[in-house]
Design a protein around this motif. Sequence first.
Motif: not given
Length: 356
Positions: A193-202, A231-232, A249-254, A280-288
């Motif tokens: 894998l190029d990247m592995i991500m934690l979906d949420y912090p502990g 979500n950190f 170090k973390p490279t990305v924070n989604q 992870w939600s780039p158009l959330s509440r934007v087009l609505s």
Amino acid sequence: KRILIFRIVTMIISIVLWVNLIIYASCLKSNDYPLPPNSMIEGGISRRSALFLPTAALSIPLLSMPTISHAADTESPVLLGGDRVKFPGTSNPKDGFPLASFGLQVYDDNTAYKLTLLALQVGYRNFFASVLAGNQRGFAKAVKASGIPRDELYICGSVLSNRSQGEKAAYEKTKQGCKENMEAMAVGGITHLDMIMLDYPGPDAESVRGQWRAFEEMKKAGTVDDLAVSNFSPSQLDVILTDPKTLTKPTVNQLPFSIANNRKGTLAYNTERDVLVQSWSPLSRVLSSPSTKNELESIGKSYGKSAAQVGLRWIVQSGAAFCTQSKSQKHFEEDLNVFDFKLSNTDMDKISQLSG
């Protein structure tokens, strides 16, 4: 007798699957797994609702090379998948992390297979196959079937271990999640894998340290290059960054970053830590929002772009990346075609004020 046993087993499996689906759906609605509000498109149908259209409606033509546009600020052609960024100190030998990513959503493996092939055809080269979506095997099979060389793709998996309390429990749960990612990806011949991500912090600092220890062991084993989080908060990031035992170090924070969800300091606290924000939600509440959509459409006219494209371009020019989703080739193409123009400073400021 054998037929009766077979029917009973089949019935039990069906019940288990339905129970898991119900539990999973309830988790998505809880605070632990928030879903963004719908982003509306033409005709009053939301992009998220469109994801639940019948799979049979998908038509996947043979893979072909997409049209290559030109970068907004250079004369050189845009790389497939859009502009890229190189992470400091990464061991990944590739050209960089494509700023546009296709994030698979909650649907079956067959749908994931078809949509992955469609995204590859359109030109996406960055993929987020979250364990939460439950369709990593379908994704992996599509990668194999596409015939596109593995070294042209940037693939990210994810681990869900946020409910494990304490360093040891979080470490073991995360380590198991890493193993399950590789087992699912192996179905498509993906062994790295190029990247592995934690979906949420502990739930606490010790749990986060346990999660990260498992990730660093996966990197040391040579099955992943870049490590990331989702979500950190600043303090949760600092649990990793200030730990003297941290090697990577973390490279990305989604995060749910968008025009409508532009909390003050979100980009700053990540940038200061050399962490790239990926929405992870780039158009959330934007087009609505009719007023926001009308303003973006008005701005987009001078660039020959849609409201959605202006919204995504604002994210890129703000210094972030985005993870998009769709079941439509039109929207796949629309979301990727945001690297051949540049918003003026005046328009950037005007759009930034919409979040207020």
